[in-house]
Write an enzyme that holds these catalytic residues in place. Structure first.
Site: not given
Length: 334
Positions: A106, A123, A181, A201
């Protein structure tokens, strides 16, 4: 008679995913019907097109955005409202990975703002259940160059460069923007993140959907977002005591603590916080007592928003119970 704000529950927003399963139904009691590929339950969201709707009390049927327009700082706190205005700054999810998710990354705030007019996406994950031998990916094993990364990606051996971590319930991973991740097969977790739906992605294991199509990859976009440094401690270590509150993650975007109770009554006051509180049930059940002995139940798989104006609550458990407690810190990130 004045109606005061109270602990707010919301209707889950369920998401079918190619890697989803049935644990959100079987373990968290989500109403997924006959679907066998529900991968995400968005518990608290202000993301455009996916705005949460209140499910309890006199505000039932109102959206989170409507509450922000009406109650403003009473709902989220003075400093939070001053900074974020009518945007709710966090997104809370439960994720069921019946298969491995794509390897992804991200962007940070700066890059996300430039490209998508969006927040970045930092996150954290709290593992609620994991099948035996389940693992996830977080970060690189060691520092790599862009050239090494691209060569490995082209040769479909990116997996060799990435750090894998076998997991168990209670494990925590903090994933700052830029860290590569992937959640592995067999893991059920709670995710706390910035309000953003921007994902790059990188690799999807050549997986095909029911129509035989592969999913889009974002190789070029991801390149500028990735932190290529590696090594170090990726799993978040923390101490927890029964009938106590333990801080587990402190970042510029959110602070998360674990409330660990066993037949205990916990008095909580939030007078020093200028923020809403989010409680996420990750084990067992408890009652939240507020406003002259009014009560709301929270069970494993439920999320409750405590408005900033509600400065005192009591949390009471009759057995083992674990809750994640989340708020926005003072002096949050630029």
């Amino acid at each position: 008679m004045e109606r005061k704000l109270y602990p707010l529950k919301f209707e889950p927003i369920l998401k079918q995913r190619i890697w989803g399963g049935t644990k959100l139904k079987t373990l968290l009691n989500k109403k997924t019907g006959s679907a066998t590929d529900i991968g995400e339950s968005w518990e608290l969201s202000g993301v455009e097109g996916n705005v949460s709707v209140v499910s309890n009390g006199f505000l039932k049927g109102n959206t989170l955005n409507e509450l922000l327009e009406i109650y403003m700082s009473e709902l989220v706190g003075d400093k939070v409202f001053e900074k974020f205005g009518d945007i709710f700054p966090l997104l809370i999810k439960f994720i069921d990975a019946n298969d491995v998710l794509s390897i992804q990354v991200h962007p940070d705030d700066e890059l996300a703002q430039k490209r998508h007019n969006s927040f970045g996406k930092t996150e954290m994950w709290y593992v609620m259940q994991a099948d035996e031998g389940s693992s996830l990916i977080s970060g690189f094993k060691k520092d790599v160059s862009k050239e090494e990364y691209l060569k490995a990606l082209q040769e479909k051996r990116l997996d060799d460069l990435l750090a894998k971590h076998e997991v168990a319930p209670g494990d925590v991973f903090f994933i700052p923007a830029g860290r590569v991740h992937a959640i592995g097969k067999g893991i059920l977790l709670a995710e706390i993140q910035q309000t953003s739906d921007v994902t790059y992605r990188i690799y999807d294991f050549d997986r095909r959907d029911a129509q035989g199509k592969t999913r889009e990859l974002h190789t070029d976009l991801a390149l500028d977002a990735i932190d290529f440094s590696g090594g170090g401690q990726y799993k978040t270590e923390y101490n927890t005591n029964t009938n106590d509150v333990s801080k587990i993650v402190e970042s510029p975007y959110f602070v998360t603590s674990l409330i660990n109770l066993d037949g205990h009554v916990l008095q909580k006051d939030f007078y020093k916080l200028d923020s809403f509180i989010i409680l996420i049930g990750v084990e067992g059940q408890a009652e939240i007592i507020y406003h002259d002995n009014q009560k709301e139940t929270i069970t494993m798989g439920e999320t409750i928003l405590i408005p900033a104006d509600l400065k005192e609550i009591v949390i009471q458990s009759t057995g083992k119970c674990k809750l994640l407690e989340v708020h926005i810190p003072d002096g949050e990130s630029k």
